[in-house]
Enzyme design. Structure first.
Site, PDB file in Angstrom:
ATOM      1  N   CYS A   1      -5.758 -14.739  14.124  1.00  0.00           N
ATOM      2  CA  CYS A   1      -6.660 -14.747  12.969  1.00  0.00           C
ATOM      3  C   CYS A   1      -8.052 -15.172  13.451  1.00  0.00           C
ATOM      4  O   CYS A   1      -8.623 -16.141  12.974  1.00  0.00           O
ATOM      5  CB  CYS A   1      -6.154 -15.661  11.865  1.00  0.00           C
ATOM      6  SG  CYS A   1      -5.798 -17.358  12.371  1.00  0.00           S
TER       7      CYS A   1
ATOM      8  N   ASP B   1       8.161 -22.798  16.633  1.00  0.00           N
ATOM      9  CA  ASP B   1       6.838 -23.415  16.573  1.00  0.00           C
ATOM     10  C   ASP B   1       6.969 -24.859  17.053  1.00  0.00           C
ATOM     11  O   ASP B   1       7.987 -25.511  16.794  1.00  0.00           O
ATOM     12  CB  ASP B   1       6.268 -23.374  15.154  1.00  0.00           C
ATOM     13  CG  ASP B   1       4.766 -23.601  15.119  1.00  0.00           C
ATOM     14  OD1 ASP B   1       4.019 -22.620  14.952  1.00  0.00           O
ATOM     15  OD2 ASP B   1       4.335 -24.761  15.261  1.00  0.00           O
TER      16      ASP B   1
ATOM     17  N   ALA C   1       5.388 -19.663  14.645  1.00  0.00           N
ATOM     18  CA  ALA C   1       5.761 -19.156  13.324  1.00  0.00           C
ATOM     19  C   ALA C   1       5.059 -19.841  12.161  1.00  0.00           C
ATOM     20  O   ALA C   1       4.850 -19.222  11.116  1.00  0.00           O
ATOM     21  CB  ALA C   1       7.268 -19.276  13.135  1.00  0.00           C
ATOM     22  N   ALA C   2       4.754 -21.134  12.277  1.00  0.00           N
ATOM     23  CA  ALA C   2       4.174 -21.864  11.141  1.00  0.00           C
ATOM     24  C   ALA C   2       2.792 -21.318  10.810  1.00  0.00           C
ATOM     25  O   ALA C   2       2.069 -20.875  11.711  1.00  0.00           O
ATOM     26  CB  ALA C   2       4.085 -23.348  11.478  1.00  0.00           C
ATOM     27  N   PRO C   3       2.439 -21.275   9.505  1.00  0.00           N
ATOM     28  CA  PRO C   3       3.087 -21.930   8.357  1.00  0.00           C
ATOM     29  C   PRO C   3       4.176 -21.126   7.672  1.00  0.00           C
ATOM     30  O   PRO C   3       4.701 -21.571   6.658  1.00  0.00           O
ATOM     31  CB  PRO C   3       1.913 -22.153   7.409  1.00  0.00           C
ATOM     32  CG  PRO C   3       1.003 -21.008   7.671  1.00  0.00           C
ATOM     33  CD  PRO C   3       1.106 -20.739   9.152  1.00  0.00           C
ATOM     34  N   GLY C   4       4.504 -19.896   8.160  1.00  0.00           N
ATOM     35  CA  GLY C   4       5.715 -19.252   7.694  1.00  0.00           C
ATOM     36  C   GLY C   4       5.586 -18.031   6.821  1.00  0.00           C
ATOM     37  O   GLY C   4       6.607 -17.465   6.413  1.00  0.00           O
ATOM     38  N   GLY C   5       4.377 -17.596   6.517  1.00  0.00           N
ATOM     39  CA  GLY C   5       4.241 -16.392   5.696  1.00  0.00           C
ATOM     40  C   GLY C   5       4.896 -15.183   6.338  1.00  0.00           C
ATOM     41  O   GLY C   5       5.599 -14.404   5.672  1.00  0.00           O
ATOM     42  N   LYS C   6       4.706 -15.027   7.638  1.00  0.00           N
ATOM     43  CA  LYS C   6       5.290 -13.885   8.348  1.00  0.00           C
ATOM     44  C   LYS C   6       6.801 -14.063   8.501  1.00  0.00           C
ATOM     45  O   LYS C   6       7.545 -13.079   8.500  1.00  0.00           O
ATOM     46  CB  LYS C   6       4.599 -13.710   9.700  1.00  0.00           C
ATOM     47  CG  LYS C   6       3.108 -13.425   9.579  1.00  0.00           C
ATOM     48  CD  LYS C   6       2.440 -13.361  10.944  1.00  0.00           C
ATOM     49  CE  LYS C   6       0.932 -13.188  10.813  1.00  0.00           C
ATOM     50  NZ  LYS C   6       0.274 -14.362  10.160  1.00  0.00           N
TER      51      LYS C   6
ATOM     52  N   ASP D   1       8.665 -25.387  22.223  1.00  0.00           N
ATOM     53  CA  ASP D   1       7.579 -24.726  22.939  1.00  0.00           C
ATOM     54  C   ASP D   1       7.903 -23.250  23.124  1.00  0.00           C
ATOM     55  O   ASP D   1       8.948 -22.903  23.705  1.00  0.00           O
ATOM     56  CB  ASP D   1       7.387 -25.412  24.302  1.00  0.00           C
ATOM     57  CG  ASP D   1       6.160 -24.909  25.049  1.00  0.00           C
ATOM     58  OD1 ASP D   1       5.602 -23.867  24.656  1.00  0.00           O
ATOM     59  OD2 ASP D   1       5.765 -25.567  26.025  1.00  0.00           O
TER      60      ASP D   1
END
Length: 422
Positions: free
Chosen positions: A354, A261, A241-246, A287
């Protein structure tokens, strides 16, 4: 030149020393406090100088090699590079040259080279932006350029390199009302819903930041959640999940998010951003491969080479060498299989990276579809506003590249696929 200018330039040189000499990413350096002694304006200047120099490194070295019989030590070379980029972008010669001399002179190991720095930069200043503009667009290193040429062809890679050299505008995702955000900050409201700003200044001082009305997120990075299309009160498992924008996108849509995460420090940033935006999610430091249960909706933003983010992170080609690709690709495959095992019949999973490398996108999904006979790609989910149907790939995913939307400022390289279980 004011001392503040010297401090910012000295910090920029330090950042380059860390990236090129130690193989560290800029984000790691900054997170560890490399710029914390600087004032906010100095901090922004140091980051900008470092980023601009990394983007223009090839040109800077070509300009400098005409005036150097041999390369000086790395710190001196980086001071010359920073000053060369500034001069060729129109910086005032007096201030730029004097600052570079001060930076080199303040270090006992390099102080003897002040005269060299002064002489070389006077010659660079005389050549000016005209000589700079005559040089080719900086190329990616061979370890990355060669596989991209194999995937897309040389002409496309040249367009990608142009996008990298141009850098990236600032894209914002609104918590709720994108129209209000656009009216408040101006810029361009993209078809995909992001608000794009060209000259943003310091993010933390912009209207709406402290209130949590928006967050910074590249337009391409905002698309996976749109493809997933979470519903109000829907339980969503978000892996990596990090850094959390989604995470914030999912929470803003009203979903009940379990965000997982393994990186404790990055998850603390997620927690801070959720607090600022007054959004809620269950955060789990752990994990992803140890997650269990059955889920209707899953988002897997798999660990990857991040080669799609070079327009915003030009340090990546200097800090990495591609040696980790094999390990990452294996990890992605295992994570995708595990996530599909967690998916309920009738459920949907969005896989994204990405990355510009097909091995981390198209190939992963093609192989997963071959391994899991009950899984199909949902092409209809990819047909979003602003998306060219030609970007949809043969196996049923969405390939985004930095040269797309070239007239608007480009986008990050991304791969997105929506998979459903029969």
């Amino acid at each position: 030149m004011a001392q503040t200018g010297v401090q910012a330039r000295r910090s920029a040189v330090y950042l380059l020393d860390q990236v090129i000499g130690e193989g560290r990413l800029l984000s790691e350096c900054i997170a560890s406090g490399a710029l914390e002694r600087l004032q906010p304006a100095e901090r922004a200047t140091a980051q900008r100088l470092a980023l601009d120099t990394l983007r223009g490194m090839e040109r800077a070295d070509r300009m400098l090699q005409k005036h150097l019989q041999k390369y000086p030590p790395l710190t001196v070379r980086n001071a010359l590079r920073v000053a060369t980029v500034e001069l060729c972008q129109g910086g005032a010669a007096h201030g730029v040259v004097n600052s570079a001399v001060s930076v080199v002179g303040a270090n006992k190991r390099t102080a003897s080279m002040k005269g060299l720095v002064n002489a070389v930069l006077r010659k660079v200043a005389a050549a000016g932006p005209e000589a700079w503009d005559a040089l080719r667009v900086p190329r990616l290193p061979k370890w990355l350029r060669e596989p991209l040429v194999m995937a897309y062809g040389g002409d496309v890679v040249q367009e990608i390199e142009k996008a990298h050299f141009a850098g990236a505008p600032l894209d914002l995702t609104a918590k709720h009302d994108r129209g209000a955000l656009h009216r408040s900050l101006g810029g361009e409201l993209l078809e995909s819903g992001s608000v794009r700003l060209e000259d943003s200044g310091q993010v933390s001082t912009m209207p709406g930041f402290k209130k949590g009305s928006w967050w910074v997120q590249d337009a391409a990075a905002a698309l996976p959640v749109q493809v997933l299309a979470p519903k109000e009160d829907e339980a969503v498992l978000e892996l990596c999940a990090a850094p959390g924008g989604k995470t914030m996108q999912l929470a803003a849509a009203g979903a009940k998010v379990r965000a997982v995460d393994s990186n404790k420090n990055r998850m603390e940033r997620v927690r801070e951003n959720l607090k600022r935006t007054k959004l809620e999610a269950e955060l789990v430091v752990g994990d992803a491969m140890e997650e269990s249960g059955q889920w209707d909706t899953i988002l897997l933003d798999a660990p990857c080479s991040a080669t799609g983010t070079i327009r915003r992170h030009p340090d990546l080609p200097f800090a990495k060498d591609g040696s980790e690709f094999g390990e990452l690709i294996h990890l992605q495959s295992m994570m995708l299989d595990h996530a599909l095992d967690l998916l309920k019949p009738g459920g949907r999973l969005v896989y994204c990276t990405c990355s510009l490398l097909p091995d981390e996108g198209e190939v992963q999904v093609e192989d997963a579809l071959a391994r899991h006979k009950t899984i199909k790609a949902d092409i209809e989910a990819l047909k979003l506003p602003g998306i060219d149907p030609a970007w949809i790939t043969e196996e049923g995913g969405l390939r985004l590249r930095p040269d797309y939307w070239a007239d608007k400022g480009g986008m990050d390289g991304f791969y997105i696929a929506c998979l459903v279980k029969a």
